[in-house]
Scaffold this motif. Structure first.
Motif, PDB file in Angstrom:
ATOM      1  N   ALA A  53       0.874  -1.057  -0.435  1.00  0.00           N
ATOM      2  CA  ALA A  53       0.020   0.190   0.243  1.00  0.00           C
ATOM      3  C   ALA A  53       0.726   1.612   0.166  1.00  0.00           C
ATOM      4  O   ALA A  53       1.857   0.783  -0.167  1.00  0.00           O
ATOM      5  CB  ALA A  53      -0.795  -0.042   1.335  1.00  0.00           C
ATOM      6  N   GLU A  83     -13.950   3.725   3.972  1.00  0.00           N
ATOM      7  CA  GLU A  83     -12.814   3.491   3.071  1.00  0.00           C
ATOM      8  C   GLU A  83     -13.502   2.615   1.819  1.00  0.00           C
ATOM      9  O   GLU A  83     -14.336   2.531   2.231  1.00  0.00           O
ATOM     10  CB  GLU A  83     -11.566   2.760   3.400  1.00  0.00           C
ATOM     11  CG  GLU A  83     -10.631   3.952   3.689  1.00  0.00           C
ATOM     12  CD  GLU A  83      -9.767   3.399   4.535  1.00  0.00           C
ATOM     13  OE1 GLU A  83      -9.283   2.378   3.837  1.00  0.00           O
ATOM     14  OE2 GLU A  83      -9.116   3.256   5.143  1.00  0.00           O
ATOM     15  N   PRO A 124     -10.225  -0.603  -3.299  1.00  0.00           N
ATOM     16  CA  PRO A 124      -9.752  -0.214  -5.150  1.00  0.00           C
ATOM     17  C   PRO A 124     -10.205  -0.171  -6.477  1.00  0.00           C
ATOM     18  O   PRO A 124     -10.732  -0.259  -7.198  1.00  0.00           O
ATOM     19  CB  PRO A 124      -8.568  -0.966  -4.995  1.00  0.00           C
ATOM     20  CG  PRO A 124      -8.090  -2.132  -3.937  1.00  0.00           C
ATOM     21  CD  PRO A 124      -9.957  -2.371  -3.269  1.00  0.00           C
ATOM     22  N   ARG A 125      -9.947   0.789  -6.547  1.00  0.00           N
ATOM     23  CA  ARG A 125     -10.565   1.127  -8.007  1.00  0.00           C
ATOM     24  C   ARG A 125      -9.051   1.073  -9.263  1.00  0.00           C
ATOM     25  O   ARG A 125      -8.117   1.040  -9.137  1.00  0.00           O
ATOM     26  CB  ARG A 125     -11.053   2.708  -8.871  1.00  0.00           C
ATOM     27  CG  ARG A 125     -11.819   2.728  -7.470  1.00  0.00           C
ATOM     28  CD  ARG A 125     -12.024   4.575  -7.345  1.00  0.00           C
ATOM     29  NE  ARG A 125     -13.592   4.103  -6.431  1.00  0.00           N
ATOM     30  CZ  ARG A 125     -13.991   5.631  -6.266  1.00  0.00           C
ATOM     31  NH1 ARG A 125     -13.446   6.642  -7.058  1.00  0.00           N
ATOM     32  NH2 ARG A 125     -15.067   6.049  -5.492  1.00  0.00           N
ATOM     33  N   THR A 178      -4.859  -2.471 -11.128  1.00  0.00           N
ATOM     34  CA  THR A 178      -4.880  -2.457  -9.931  1.00  0.00           C
ATOM     35  C   THR A 178      -5.526  -3.786  -9.267  1.00  0.00           C
ATOM     36  O   THR A 178      -4.539  -5.236  -8.895  1.00  0.00           O
ATOM     37  CB  THR A 178      -5.680  -1.698  -8.479  1.00  0.00           C
ATOM     38  OG1 THR A 178      -4.482  -0.430  -8.825  1.00  0.00           O
ATOM     39  CG2 THR A 178      -5.519  -2.016  -7.547  1.00  0.00           C
ATOM     40  N   SER A 184       1.298   1.980  -4.583  1.00  0.00           N
ATOM     41  CA  SER A 184      -0.041   2.468  -5.107  1.00  0.00           C
ATOM     42  C   SER A 184      -0.782   3.407  -3.971  1.00  0.00           C
ATOM     43  O   SER A 184      -0.170   3.486  -2.846  1.00  0.00           O
ATOM     44  CB  SER A 184      -1.274   1.129  -4.851  1.00  0.00           C
ATOM     45  OG  SER A 184      -2.521   1.051  -4.264  1.00  0.00           O
ATOM     46  N   SER A 185      -1.711   4.032  -4.115  1.00  0.00           N
ATOM     47  CA  SER A 185      -2.543   5.186  -3.518  1.00  0.00           C
ATOM     48  C   SER A 185      -3.221   4.532  -2.586  1.00  0.00           C
ATOM     49  O   SER A 185      -3.495   5.327  -1.499  1.00  0.00           O
ATOM     50  CB  SER A 185      -3.026   5.958  -3.997  1.00  0.00           C
ATOM     51  OG  SER A 185      -4.171   5.289  -5.460  1.00  0.00           O
ATOM     52  N   HIS A 186      -3.598   3.398  -2.789  1.00  0.00           N
ATOM     53  CA  HIS A 186      -5.041   2.222  -2.054  1.00  0.00           C
ATOM     54  C   HIS A 186      -4.236   1.999  -0.637  1.00  0.00           C
ATOM     55  O   HIS A 186      -2.665   2.154  -0.670  1.00  0.00           O
ATOM     56  CB  HIS A 186      -5.849   1.573  -2.180  1.00  0.00           C
ATOM     57  CG  HIS A 186      -6.160   1.974  -3.607  1.00  0.00           C
ATOM     58  ND1 HIS A 186      -6.968   2.598  -3.733  1.00  0.00           N
ATOM     59  CD2 HIS A 186      -5.161   2.107  -5.240  1.00  0.00           C
ATOM     60  CE1 HIS A 186      -7.593   2.857  -5.309  1.00  0.00           C
ATOM     61  NE2 HIS A 186      -6.472   2.171  -6.040  1.00  0.00           N
ATOM     62  N   SER A 187      -5.293   2.491   0.159  1.00  0.00           N
ATOM     63  CA  SER A 187      -4.470   1.593   1.764  1.00  0.00           C
ATOM     64  C   SER A 187      -4.259   0.474   2.125  1.00  0.00           C
ATOM     65  O   SER A 187      -4.942   0.107   1.052  1.00  0.00           O
ATOM     66  CB  SER A 187      -5.826   2.243   2.152  1.00  0.00           C
ATOM     67  OG  SER A 187      -6.944   1.175   2.494  1.00  0.00           O
ATOM     68  N   ALA A 217      -8.031  -1.625   2.200  1.00  0.00           N
ATOM     69  CA  ALA A 217      -8.326  -1.768   0.665  1.00  0.00           C
ATOM     70  C   ALA A 217      -7.728  -3.162  -0.059  1.00  0.00           C
ATOM     71  O   ALA A 217      -8.585  -3.766  -0.549  1.00  0.00           O
ATOM     72  CB  ALA A 217      -8.892  -0.722   0.530  1.00  0.00           C
ATOM     73  N   LEU A 218      -6.468  -2.577   0.062  1.00  0.00           N
ATOM     74  CA  LEU A 218      -5.825  -3.274  -0.739  1.00  0.00           C
ATOM     75  C   LEU A 218      -6.006  -4.920  -0.476  1.00  0.00           C
ATOM     76  O   LEU A 218      -6.433  -6.086  -1.431  1.00  0.00           O
ATOM     77  CB  LEU A 218      -4.472  -2.736  -0.945  1.00  0.00           C
ATOM     78  CG  LEU A 218      -3.893  -2.092  -1.844  1.00  0.00           C
ATOM     79  CD1 LEU A 218      -2.430  -1.503  -1.935  1.00  0.00           C
ATOM     80  CD2 LEU A 218      -4.256  -1.986  -3.285  1.00  0.00           C
TER      81      LEU A 218
END
Length: 335
Positions: free
Chosen positions: A6, A71, A74-75, A79, A191-194, A197-198
């Motif tokens: 992350a 939250e 992911p998008r 990803t 990745s910009s996701h936490s 979330a990942l």
């Protein structure tokens, strides 16, 4: 129980109420007992069903955590594509292999085999699949570690007393983790996701993958016995979902170097649980070999002083602060 990387810019975690030592001990116990839970789970369910239940309940726990943190998953197709590969190598494949292995080998032996993950990671580093540069000390650790494997298996007596197929499956499961970790580091580290979330997305994908395998290679259970059912639920909710949350918190608070020490307690607890609760037989070469394996694993993680500030690699699964790469690298996923 291993997860993707992350962003270093993930939102900071809330200050935990429990001291990190208490959470460290809790994580050691959870992951140590995971192999016992797998063994009990296979008494009532097919191996693929045990693995499916594990990722399903693990994903459920992380989904609740996502909702609490407000939250989203992911998008982006890229990803999710990377997460699908990570889900296979870090969850679907090793979880299934360990479940199949424990049909024929003790849970204590499976836990010891899991401790070979950093040794396999070193093998991949030597094969130039990793950016880590092997040193003499780490190469020596590799040799010592595999000497421990031969000791556990009783190589001097022709591997008698152990099931070769089950042991091979457990070792293959341990190999799957570093393959996944190397892939994750190269594809999802920025990745910009936490990490929550990942990880949740990864476990959801693993659930989908195992649904397919379960549908094709196993039949629906005729009954849901109490202890196997509770074992699978605990394996997923505690051994996968909660354990990963604890691991991320430890990495963020005390760093990956300390968090990775969970690796060295897990096989000890797995062995003690198997012997004390399941009545598994323990020959002298099993604990002796386990100590040798852990010594070798420790040496393979040694780094020169100049690298102390760099991002660590270690294992399941298992970076600094909020990076899930380090959390994945310092876990065994283990199981």
């Amino acid at each position: 129980m291993s997860t993707p990387a992350a962003s270093r810019h993930a939102r900071p975690a809330l200050r935990p109420h429990l001291d990190w030592r208490a959470r460290f001990a809790t994580l050691c116990v959870i992951w140590g007992f995971s192999f016992l839970l797998i063994k009990v789970g296979t008494e009532g369910f097919a191996p693929f069903q045990v693995a499916l239940g594990r990722v399903f309940f693990g994903a459920a726990v992380l989904a609740v955590a996502l909702a609490v943190r407000r939250e989203r998953l992911p998008r982006g197709a890229r990803t999710w594509g990377h997460l699908a590969i990570a889900a296979f190598f870090l969850n679907a494949l090793p979880f299934s292999l360990f479940a199949y292995a424990e049909l024929t080998i003790p849970s204590s032996l499976a836990g010891i085999c899991n401790a070979t993950s950093p040794l396999w990671g070193m093998v991949l580093a030597l094969a130039a699949f990793s950016e880590d540069r092997p040193t003499r000390r780490r190469v020596a650790g590799l040799g010592i570690g595999f000497l421990g494997v031969l000791t556990v298996l009783g190589a001097w007596q022709g591997f008698s007393g152990v099931d070769p197929t089950g042991t091979f499956l457990a070792l293959l499961a341990s190999l799957s983790y570093p393959v996944g970790w190397i892939y994750v580091r190269r594809t999802l580290a920025g990745s910009s996701h936490s990490h929550v979330a990942l990880t949740c997305g990864q476990l959801l994908l693993a659930t989908g993958q195992l649904l397919v395998f379960t549908a094709f290679f196993s039949t629906a259970p005729s009954s849901f016995s109490l202890w196997p059912t509770l074992s699978v639920v605990a394996l997923g909710a505690l051994g996968t979902g909660l354990a990963m949350m604890l691991q991320y918190g430890l990495v963020a608070e005390v760093g990956p170097t300390t968090a990775v020490m969970v690796t060295y307690f897990t096989p000890v607890i797995a062995t003690a649980a198997g012997v004390a609760i399941l009545g598994e037989t323990l020959h002298w070469n099993t604990p002796v070999g386990a100590v040798i394996i852990l010594a070798g694993a420790f040496l393979t993680q040694a780094r020169p002083p100049a690298q102390t500030g760099s991002q660590p690699k270690r294992s399941p699964g298992n970076g600094p602060v909020a990076s899930a790469t380090a959390a994945a690298s310092s876990s065994t996923s283990r199981c």
